[in-house]
Enzyme design. Structure first.
Site, PDB file in Angstrom:
ATOM      1  N   GLU A   3      -8.520   2.736  -1.719  1.00  0.00           N
ATOM      2  CA  GLU A   3      -8.941   1.412  -1.260  1.00  0.00           C
ATOM      3  C   GLU A   3     -10.231   0.973  -1.949  1.00  0.00           C
ATOM      4  O   GLU A   3     -10.389  -0.188  -2.326  1.00  0.00           O
ATOM      5  CB  GLU A   3      -9.129   1.412   0.259  1.00  0.00           C
ATOM      6  CG  GLU A   3      -7.837   1.435   1.054  1.00  0.00           C
ATOM      7  CD  GLU A   3      -6.995   0.190   0.865  1.00  0.00           C
ATOM      8  OE1 GLU A   3      -7.524  -0.839   0.407  1.00  0.00           O
ATOM      9  OE2 GLU A   3      -5.791   0.241   1.150  1.00  0.00           O
ATOM     10  N   CYS A 169      11.899 -14.950  -2.873  1.00  0.00           N
ATOM     11  CA  CYS A 169      11.121 -14.836  -1.637  1.00  0.00           C
ATOM     12  C   CYS A 169      12.032 -14.862  -0.406  1.00  0.00           C
ATOM     13  O   CYS A 169      12.858 -15.777  -0.254  1.00  0.00           O
ATOM     14  CB  CYS A 169      10.108 -15.970  -1.562  1.00  0.00           C
ATOM     15  SG  CYS A 169       9.065 -15.893  -0.091  1.00  0.00           S
TER      16      CYS A 169
END
Length: 283
Positions: A3, A169
């Site tokens: 991260e 999508c």
């Protein structure tokens, strides 16, 4: 670790460094035992090298205060050095399967298009965006983790900033941006400048320091090409890489005050040490 490395840095650049770090320092204690110079050198060219020192500081806290285990408590994650609200939430969600609101650039972009009919989100995170993310997230913990992962991947792979593949999508028919005719962004995104900046000079200096096994005379870092030939003789057998990196640093059109400012900034940020007219990676 991933991260922090992924902050403002694409996966393709992070992956080999992340793997190398895990091989070299598989536990927080192993990373904590490393010297700052080794950590900064291993960071390589990922950029924003202060992140390396933050990782080292967080690993030290984890090793000493959390029995060498990354805490799964959100408040304790936030208390670690260099860990902000996004990183704490992301680790709690993706590493420990907890229910927290994760809002990164990809998620913000999906929300802006799907619900706000905007091509791009606001330039900086707003309270309204956070409230929307809170409201959309499923109440069920396991489902909320999948939701965060799914929306983030949708933004990263399909609903991209420059060339979204809308025909792929899964929520194409529900997208407010599509319904509005795909209006243009309210602003033109501008990447951070690099050429001619202090960041460019700092990066060139860091490259020299990373590849030098001995302290480097400060005069070599602060000079330009016009004074380089005389000073270069002060490094014995610099090696091909060091010589090329010095030449790259000298070639930058940076005035003396900018070079001095860049070196002072590295020292202030803990990324370099300066003593006896020499500079090196931090002790």
């Amino acid at each position: 670790m991933s991260e922090i490395m992924l902050q403002q840095t694409p996966v393709v650049r992070v992956l080999p460094v992340w793997r190398a770090w895990l091989d070299r320092w598989p536990t927080p204690a192993a990373l904590a035992a490393a010297g700052p110079a080794d950590v900064v050198r291993a960071w390589g060219r990922l950029g924003y090298p202060r992140r390396a020192l933050r990782l080292h500081a967080a690993a030290t806290r984890i090793a000493h205060q959390h029995r060498n285990e990354v805490p799964n408590n959100h408040a304790q994650l936030l208390d670690l050095p260099g860990i902000g609200s996004y990183t704490a939430a992301a680790v709690a969600v993706f590493a420990f399967g907890q229910r927290h609101t994760v809002v990164d650039t990809n998620i913000r972009r999906v929300h802006a298009r799907l619900f706000g009919a905007k091509a791009l989100p606001a330039k900086s995170l707003t309270a309204a965006e956070t409230r929307l993310a809170d409201r959309l997230m499923p109440k069920d913990t396991e489902l909320s983790v999948k939701w965060n992962q799914s929306v983030m991947e949708l933004g990263a792979l399909v609903c991209t900033a420059r060339s979204p593949t809308c025909h792929e999508c899964p929520v194409f028919e529900q997208c407010a941006w599509i319904a509005a005719g795909r209006p243009e962004p309210d602003y033109v995104p501008k990447g951070q400048s690099w050429h001619g900046t202090d960041r460019q000079v700092r990066g060139a200096m860091m490259a020299v320091l990373r590849h030098s096994s001995d302290p480097v005379p400060v005069s070599l870092l602060l000079t330009d090409r016009s004074g380089a030939e005389q000073l270069a003789t002060r490094i014995e057998n610099p090696g091909r890489d060091s010589a090329e990196l010095l030449a790259r640093l000298w070639s930058l059109p940076a005035p003396p005050e900018q070079r001095e400012r860049a070196l002072d900034g590295l020292v202030k940020d803990g990324l370099a040490s300066r003593r006896d007219n020499t500079a090196s990676l931090p002790d």
